[in-house]
Structure formats: C-alpha cells, structure tokens
Write a protein that holds these residues in place. Structure first.
Motif, mmCIF file in Angstrom:
data_model
loop_
_atom_site.group_PDB
_atom_site.id
_atom_site.type_symbol
_atom_site.label_atom_id
_atom_site.label_comp_id
_atom_site.label_asym_id
_atom_site.label_seq_id
_atom_site.Cartn_x
_atom_site.Cartn_y
_atom_site.Cartn_z
ATOM 1 N N HIS A 1 42.550 34.701 32.237
ATOM 2 C CA HIS A 1 42.315 36.229 32.911
ATOM 3 C C HIS A 1 42.207 35.985 34.564
ATOM 4 O O HIS A 1 42.935 36.566 35.166
ATOM 5 C CB HIS A 1 41.172 36.966 32.478
ATOM 6 N N HIS B 1 34.500 41.948 41.032
ATOM 7 C CA HIS B 1 35.511 43.021 40.386
ATOM 8 C C HIS B 1 35.427 44.315 41.553
ATOM 9 O O HIS B 1 36.472 44.930 41.645
ATOM 10 C CB HIS B 1 35.345 43.188 39.216
ATOM 11 N N ARG C 1 30.632 34.611 30.792
ATOM 12 C CA ARG C 1 31.413 33.864 30.048
ATOM 13 C C ARG C 1 30.699 33.499 28.751
ATOM 14 O O ARG C 1 30.722 32.347 28.399
ATOM 15 C CB ARG C 1 31.314 32.401 30.865
#
Ligand code: HEM
Lengths: 558, 192
Positions: free
Chosen positions: A75, A393, A454
């Motif tokens: 990703h 983000h 993660r």
C-alpha cells in the motif's frame, strides 16, 4: 513578432490511440502519467480498504498476519512510487510547458522513456504478489535486517522485486527531473524572468532539484541493499562489519526530501488557485517563491528526525530537531500568503476552490502535529504508533491528494477541452473531506494511547477509534466513485470548454482548449507582468486583447 | 508521432545543460558511496579481513597517472577541434581512448590478483563496489568516445562544434576527479 497568426488552430490529431503508444508530446505524456497513476491509486486504495477492513475488529480475522505485512508494505509503496510521483509528473508535463510558453519539454524522447518506465516497474511491483513467498513485507522503507532476509531462498523474491522497482522508479524520476529543470531554466517565453514565472513553476523547480539531489542517494543505498539480499555482501550486516543504520541514512536522506517533492507542487497549486477564485493578486509573491528554495535547503538537513529512536548521537538529535522546527517558518510564510490572498476576496466556491480550502485546512492541522513530532521526547513517545500514520496521511491525503484533485478539476477543461460537472465535483469534495478527517483524525488519539502501527490485531480498548477510522476509510473509498464518473462522462460528453472558463490569468489560458500540439509554436507572446493581476486589469502579455478576441472568435466559429 | 519542430533544435545548448544537471545528480551517488565507506571504515573494529595485509598501491598509482594524463589528452583533442583540426582531434581522441582502455586493463589485473572477494565483509564489499562502479563509468566514457569518433567521420557533423564531444569530455573529467577521491580513500587512507 506579430500576433496576427495567433492563435494556432486547435489540434488535429485527437484520436484515442495516441495515448497508448510511445508519444513525445508532453500533453499526451501528462495524461498518460495521470491516468496510469490513478489506475495504481485504485490498487493502492483497495489495499487500504483491506487494511481498514482488518482493523475494524480487534482480532486478526480478515487476512493472515504475514499477508497483512505485505499489504501495508505494498500500500505504502504503490501510493508513493506509483501514484503520487507519477501523478505529479503528469501535472508537470501538462503545466510546465504551457505555463512558460514552451512548445514541449526540452527532451521529448527522454520524457517518453521516463513515462514508459512507470508501467514497467509497476508491473514488477504488482507481479511480486505472485512470486513464491509473496510481496515485500518489510514496510515501505525496507529497513535491514528485515529486508535482507530471504527465508525461501528463491533468487526472485518479493523483496528483490521491490528493490528493483524502487531503483527503476528512481531512474525514471531522475530522467523526468533533468527534463523539467532544463525546460524551466532554458525555455521560458520572452519577457518571463524568474520573478515573472508562475509560482507553480517555482515550486516544480524546487521539487525537481530535490529529486536530483536526493534520489541518487536512495538509488545507491538500494543497490547496496540488493547486493546484501541477493549476492551475499554485508554492507548492512553487522556480522560482516556492516551497519544497518547506514541504510536508514541513505533512505531518509532521500525520503524526507521526498515529502517536499510531494508537497511543494501542491503549494504551487494552492498559490495558483487561490488568486483565481478569490479574484485578488497572490499576496507576497516574491516571498512565496523564495520560501520554496528555503524549504529545499532546510529539507536536505532534517532527515535524521525519522531516526530519533534509532540510536543516533544526542547532538544529531538536537541539531535535527532544531532544523525541523525551522522549516515551519518558510512553510508558515506560505500559509499566511494564502490566507492574505483569500482575505476579503470575492470567493467563488467552485469545486477546485473547495478542494483548495479543504486541503489548506488539513495542511494546517498536519503542521501542528508535525511540530509535535519534531520534538524529540514526543517523537520517541509516539514513534511507530498510529500518531505518525495519522500525521502523514493528513499531509498526503488531506493536503496533497486534495490539492491534486483541485488541480485536476481546475485544468481539466484546458487539456481535455470539456467541462467537468460541478455537482459531482462538489459531492466528491464533500465525501473526501469528511472521509479523510473521519479516517485520519482518530489515528491521533489511537497513537497517543499507544496503538502501534503495522499490526493486524490490537487490544479491544482501541476498538472505538478504529471503527470510526474504518468508516472514514470506506467513505473515502466511496468518494472515488463520483470522481471517476465525473472524469469519464465529462471527457466523453461534457460541455465544450472555452479557452478560459475560470477567468484565470496565465499563458496556458491564452491557448485554445485543448492546446495544439506545439502550444504557441513560433508565436510565443511576450510576457509583461506576473500572472496574478486579478482585479488590477494589468495585461499579462503584449497584444493581450487582440489574442483574447481571436480566441473567442475561433470558439464561436467552431 | 508527428515531426513538430521542437525549440531545442533552435537552442542547441539544451543537451549540454541537461547533461551537466545529470552529472551533478550522478555525483551524489558517489558522494553516498564515499560517505558510506568512510562511516563504515571509521566504525570498524577489524577493517581488513583475516589474511589481508592491505592494498597494493603501485598498479593503482600507475593507473592514476594514466587517467590524469588522459584528461590532458582529451583537452588537447577538444582544442584541436575548436581550431578546426579534425585530424588532430581524432589522434588525441584515440589516444585518450587508449589510455582509458589501459586503465580498465590495469583495474582488471589488480582485481585478478586480490586475495579477497566481493563478499569478504564490508572491506571487500566497499572495495569492489567503489572500483567497480567507477570502472563502469570509465567503460561508458570509452564507449561514448568511440561513438563520437565514428560520428566525426560523418561529413558536416563537426561543423559548428559538436556538443557530444563537449559532453563526453566533461564526463571524462568527472570520472577522473572521482578516481582521485577514490584513490585517496582506498589506497592512501589505508590505516583505520
Ligand atoms: C484511501 C485512503 C487511505 C487509507 C484508508 C489509508 C490507510 C492506511 C493505514 C491504516 C496505514 C497503516 C497500516 C499499518 O501501519 O498497519 C497506512 C499506511 C501507509 N499509507 Fe495509507 N491510506 C490511504 C491513502 C494513502 C495515500 C494516498 C498514500 C500516499 C500517497 C498513503 C501512504 C501510506 C504509507 C507510505 C504508509 C506506510 C506503510 C508502512 O507502514 O510501511 N496512504 N495507510
């Protein structure tokens, strides 16, 4: 120079097939880049949906843990190397030549080669899903020693393909950067001194200089990583006298400046669009331009702030904390310039303007969390938690991707020749803005509470914020539908665009929509003022009125 | 593809500008390798692999002399060309190519006589990485010179000062400077 033969007639060859071959026209390449990038955006987005689908419940129930590692790695890698950089290069290809009045890029063939490398390394990277052992799983930064493990022992493995793809991406970006810099330096129209250039060109020049300085370091570091992985050297293996932290230096020496490579052109987009939709000149033009290069200089000396927990010396921590905070100053200059531009302007809330305003809002928020992260103690506390994921983000999706959408809506009429639909555009904006904030805001409390990134399973105490984040993510997924619908239907049967639908100032708006293949050709107008004379009535080029009249006549007869 | 007249045919200097930008960028890779080498070396406890005394410096020193003089001969070649002396240009150009080829030969001789390989710890790794990557550049330079030499036999090609020659010679000086730094790092700075 006469403008009698101006404007050139609209392009003759408008067949679809030219988008599928080796074409050297920068406008074709630009669209090739952007469409390819959005293809990969969908793949990267699908992976993001799987990630958020997994994280909507505390246990790891949707995908296997090792598969999850591969998914977030891919990703991140796809979004950065196959979406963001290509889409920005696409904008550069469209905008730089038309904005400076050049017929094409300085090296058209090199340009096409640089583009065609993208699908090639894209295929390599996507192909790694299908090799034994699956794709790379060591995170998008691929730190050794995790990234130098090859448990199955195959020569062709996910990690090896990952490194090859990233190195090829570097080669492609360097080719692009050489082209953009040369074009800006040497092919400007008569009268366009540096301080007459549109801000977008300044920011592109700054960003591409960073590519030229930083990328070779990453490529060199990646070559050494590949040697370690596949040929048994020990550059990063302590057993052989190597040092894994060396890789981190190579990686971040590029990858931190890379965030400025992403955000600088978006600053450029903001600086172009706010004046158009506020009907006021850009506030503090010279400072905005210079701030770009101050950001370049400082951006090259902040990379260790990604390595505060990695066992670096204390003096390094202090130095890099200071330099990181300093970078807020030129950035702040820009933010105030935009606010000064909007202030008391006659705002027109079109789709591009809404995306700009939303992007600016998100960017300011990300700037605040960024300063928090620059502080060593805070960083060590929240490092490797969702706080960091939320922060970047906000920058990347909240500011950069929103800015890119703004640019697409703003310049779509120019390069496609048709108008996108406002209703669908506003819906797209609304879903994106709400989705992004709902998705990424909860990541901050999660990080402060200590949820690591993660991981595919987590303590149930984190469930509430994770559900919110996942709902936001699905909203973001939905937000792409009106966008794609809009682009496709506008391209096929949208209303024909006039040469200057937004009443914007700039050389590109003195061309027919879409522009002919060699733009102004021989008849490049002479620039006599900066492209920000909103509300002042100052003409941009010599014979402006005449050119405009002819363009309008041409449109009326078409 | 249509043959649109591109501005860069009117501004022949673009190629050289692009090439200079490329060289600046390329030098960062070497900078990365050099600083990596220095970092690893200063931090190493046992720099040399067991059984290796150090690097023999006589062959490389001869190679250094060869490479530096080739920078001189390429300069002479360029001067001949700017004076319109095409024969002199070809002679010095060929001499430069020969010196470059000799350098590669010397490098190969040195490699074949070494006690350690690419995988002998960081010492071996960095040694072969640096010399190999530089050698690749020397080979590229010789290849480019060959290309320019062939082009010089195409009539009219060298009328107004061919940029390819300028670019190649710039590249060659670059390779030379890199070698000098490399020589100092690898052979002069032997003690850690
Ligand atoms: C559709 C919107 C997106 C969603 C829902 C999303 C979600 C996520 C989540 C949840 C993670 C953390 C995974 C983990 O640590 O377990 C992540 C990581 C990441 N994302 Fe996104 N993301 C989106 C868009 C983007 C975009 C547009 C980019 C860049 C252009 C991007 C770049 C990254 C990077 C670099 C990572 C780090 C991967 C790693 O830890 O190695 N994301 N994303």
């Amino acid at each position: 120079m006469t403008s009698a033969t101006f404007p050139p007639s609209p392009p003759e060859n408008t067949s679809w097939s030219r988008y599928f071959g080796f074409n050297t026209d920068a406008k074709v390449i630009g669209i090739q880049y952007i469409v390819t990038a959005f293809f990969f955006f969908l793949i990267g987005g699908l992976l993001a949906m799987i990630i958020r689908g997994e994280l909507i419940t505390p246990p790891a129930d949707l995908v296997d843990r090792t598969v999850y590692n591969g998914i977030y790695t891919m990703h991140g890698t796809i979004m950065l190397f196959l979406f963001i950089f290509p889409v920005l290069n696409g904008l550069n290809n469209l905008l730089i030549p038309t904005m400076i009045g050049a017929p094409d890029m300085a090296f058209p063939r090199l340009n096409a080669v640089a583009f065609w490398l993208v699908p090639i390394f894209g295929a390599l990277l996507i192909g790694s899903f299908f090799v034994p052992g699956g794709p790379a799983y060591s995170g998008w930064w691929s730190y050794p020693p995790v990234s130098t493990q090859n448990p199955l022992g195959h020569f062709i493995n996910g990690q090896g393909l990952w490194i090859t793809a990233v190195a090829l991406s570097g080669v492609s970006s360097i080719m692009g950067a050489i082209n953009f810099v040369t074009t800006i330096l040497r092919m400007r129209s008569p009268g366009m001194g540096f301080f007459m250039m549109p801000v977008y060109c300044w920011t592109a020049l700054a960003a591409q200089s960073l590519q030229l300085i930083g990328l070779p370091a990453l490529t060199g570091g990646a070559v050494m990583l590949l040697m370690d992985l596949s040929f048994g050297t020990s550059f990063y293996q302590p057993e052989g006298g190597g040092d894994p932290v060396l890789y981190q230096h190579f990686f971040w020496f590029y990858s931190h400046p890379a965030v400025y490579v992403i955000i600088l052109p978006v600053f450029g987009i903001f600086s172009e669009l706010f004046p158009v939709y506020s009907r006021k000149p850009l506030f503090g033009y010279v400072y905005v331009c210079l701030a770009s290069f101050i950001i370049v200089a400082l951006g090259l000396v902040v990379w260790v702030h990604h390595m505060f927990p990695s066992g670096v010396a204390q003096w390094m921590r202090n130095f890099f904390m200071f330099s990181t905070m300093l970078i807020a100053v030129p950035t702040g200059v820009k933010v105030f310039a935009w606010l000064g531009t909007i202030w008391r302007g006659k705002l027109r809330l079109t789709t591009p303007m809404l995306f700009c305003l939303g992007g600016l809002f998100n960017f300011v928020f990300a700037g605040i969390t960024g300063i928090m992260l620059a502080t060593v103690p805070v960083d060590i506390h929240v490092s490797n938690t969702y706080f960091v994921v939320g922060h970047f983000h906000y920058v990347i999706y909240g500011a950069a991707v929103m800015g890119i959408f703004a640019a697409i809506y703003h310049w779509f009429p120019k390069f496609i020749g048709r108008m996108p639909y406002e209703g669908l555009g506003k819906l797209h904006f609304l879903l994106t803005f709400i989705g992004a904030n709902l998705n990424f805001l909860p990541m901050h409390p999660l990080g402060l509470m200590g949820m690591p990134r993660r991981v595919s399973s987590y303590d149930p105490e984190f469930a509430f914020w994770n559900v919110l984040a996942s709902l936001g993510a699905f909203l973001l997924g939905v937000s792409i539908i009106p966008f794609l619908l809009n682009m496709v239907s506008a391209w096929v049967r949208g209303p024909k665009a006039p040469h200057n639908p937004w009443n914007a100032i700039g050389l590109e708006w003195l061309l027919p929509s879409p522009p002919p293949e060699d733009n102004f050709g021989e008849h490049v107008p002479t620039v006599i003022s900066r492209p920000y004379g909103y509300g002042t009535g100052a003409p941009l080029v010599e014979h402006q009125a005449e050119i405009e009249k002819q363009l309008t006549l041409q449109e009326a007869s078409a | 593809m249509t043959a649109t007249p591109h501005l860069n045919t009117e501004h022949p200097k673009h190629n050289l500008t692009g090439f200079i930008i490329f060289l600046c960028s390329e030098s960062v890779i070497f900078l990365a390798f050099f600083s990596g080498f220095a970092l690893l070396k200063t931090a190493a406890l046992n720099w040399l692999p067991p059984g290796v005394e150090g690097l023999e410096w006589r062959t490389p020193l001869l190679n250094t002399v060869v490479l530096i003089s080739s920078s001189g001969t390429i300069w002479l070649a360029e001067r001949c060309m700017s004076k319109g002396n095409l024969m002199g240009f070809r002679a010095f150009w060929l001499l430069t190519m020969a010196l470059g080829a000799y350098f590669l030969y010397g490098q190969a001789v040195e490699w074949s006589g070494l006690q350690f390989g690419f995988t002998s710890g960081v010492f071996g790794g960095t040694f072969y990485l640096l010399t190999g990557f530089h050698g690749l550049h020397v080979a590229t330079g010789v290849f480019l010179m060959g290309l320019m030499l062939v082009k010089s036999f195409i009539p009219q090609n060298y009328a107004g000062g061919e940029q390819g020659v300028q670019a190649t010679s710039l590249f060659w000086h670059f390779v030379d400077v890199i070698w000098i730094i490399l020589f100092v790092l690898l052979y002069v700075w032997q003690r850690s």
